[in-house]
Every structure is written in C-alpha cells, then in structure tokens.
Scaffold this motif. Structure first.
Motif: not given
Length: 254
Positions: A185-196, A204-215
């Motif tokens: 709806k808000n036309k949000i896009e981009g690349k999210v980097f996930v570290t795990f 797969v154990g602990e996960t976290k956002i290494a670099r985010g875009v939007a919540p």
C-alpha cells in the motif's frame, strides 16, 4: 597435475559479510549494500576464471601444503579490484599465489550500489588448495566468538550449505515471502539483510536484522528465515560448529 585433486573457489556471498566485520573498516568502504558487486557472468564465471589462473606452487606440493586462503579486496566504484590482501592465510607460498591470481583478474565487475550510487564494497573470496591424500597440514586458524559449546564461527573450512545449494535457497525464499499489504500500500521496497546462526545440527538459531528497510519488510524477512529447513552444518576440522550466515532478501514491487 595428477597429485592435484582440485582447486575450488567457494564464493561465500552471504557469509563473507560477517567475516568482513572482523576486518578493519576503511573510510567510504561498505560492508553491505543494497546491490552487491557482481562478477561478469556471476559466481560460476568467477570460479572458472580463478581456476584457470591458479598454479599450485611446486614447493607447496613438495611440502604437502594445502588449505583455504581467504582474500579480502575492494570492488571500487568503477568495478575494479583494489587493495587485495590476505584475510586468513595458510602458508606464504599459497597466500602469495592466491594474491597473484586475484590481482590478475582484469574483468570489470558490476559495481556495488547504495541508494542507486556506485560505491566501494569490501568482498571476501576463499580459494581452496587441496592435494590428493587429504589434509597434511593443520587447518587454518579459527577465530570464533564465545567459548565451549557456544563458540560461534564466521569462517570455517566447510561452510554451512542449504539443501540443494544457493539456487535452492533463493527459490525457497522467493516462494515463501509474502509481501506485507502495508508495504504494498505504501509502495515500500528494498533489500533486507538477515543474519542468523546455523547450529551444529543444521537448524536455524538466533536471527536478527543486519540491515533493514521498514518494520513490515524486516518482520517478514525474519519470519521466512526462521522457517528455513535444516542445513548441512558448517564444519571445522571435521567437527560440526555453529556458524554465522547472512542472507539478503529483496522486496521489489512490479
């Protein structure tokens, strides 16, 4: 050449991000960008070109030297390699050959980009030198964090592998992602980097956002990664260990 079992280049595109965090950052050099640098023809072409250039040092063969040499370098704004150096070596003979090969690659990369602008990006490539008969020298020095059962590695001799390889991982993620309605709806896009963490049993154990875009996108990326099936765990000296891994998930609207 008969005593040369193989010379394999493993391109750890995702996990090298974490390995690079162990290297001192330089001004204006990015560790992670929205569009990572890409070699002409992709990873397979890079493997082939390096394999063609590598010449196993005769003295190293005589001494039974083998192992993985990790080289870090910068892909600059023009797509050229600069400042290549050993991130983790095996022996001066193999280290020197690995550096020579990397410096002789003359093809121009597709430069990495951040917010549409070409930037310098740090990149790490492991080159494996192996002779017939298995390892004859100690494994490369390990640099884990934590202690005992909780030791966490960034680079290991055998990196974790998703069932079916990188292509299967990309397909699994593409089929699993559900673009959040709010983001559409808000036309949000981009690349999210996930570290795990890939645990010793491949889960797969602990996960976290290494670099985010939007919540909303970050939350969906975490959900997909947390639901990944078991991997082939990473190994150091033949023993399964916990390994950090990073995966980029690209959200793009038509």
């Amino acid at each position: 050449m008969k005593n040369l079992a193989f010379i394999i280049l493993c391109i750890a595109m995702a996990s090298n991000v974490l390995a690079q965090e162990k290297i001192k950052k330089e001004p204006d050099v990015f560790m992670i960008v929205e569009d990572m640098p890409e070699y002409p023809g992709g990873e397979e072409a890079l493997r082939d070109d390096i394999a063609k250039l590598v010449k196993y040092p005769a003295e190293a063969k005589e001494k039974g030297l083998q192992g993985k040499v990790y080289i870090t370098f910068i892909v600059n704004e023009l797509g050229k390699i600069e400042n290549a150096k050993i991130a983790r070596g095996v022996d001066p003979l193999l280290d020197k050959e690995a550096l020579r090969v990397m410096n002789e690659l003359d093809k121009t990369w597709q430069a990495g980009k951040q917010k549409g602008k070409a930037v310098k990006v740090s990149y790490t490539v492991p080159i494996n030198f192996a002779l017939d008969g298995g390892p004859k020298t100690p494994a490369p020095v390990k640099h884990p964090t934590g202690k005992g059962e909780n030791e966490l590695f960034y680079i290991v001799e055998d990196m974790p592998e998703f069932p079916g390889g990188d292509k299967a991982l990309r397909e699994y993620i593409a089929n699993s992602v559900k673009y959040p309605e709010e983001a559409v709806k808000n036309k949000i896009e981009g690349k999210v980097f996930v570290t795990f963490v890939v645990e010793k049993d491949g889960s797969v154990g602990e996960t976290k956002i290494a670099r985010g875009v939007a919540p909303s996108l970050d939350k969906e990326a975490l959900r997909v990664i947390q639901a990944l099936p078991k991997w082939q765990p990473g190994k150091q000296r033949g023993e399964a260990v916990r390994v950090c891994y990073t995966v980029p998930i690209n959200f793009a609207l038509n």
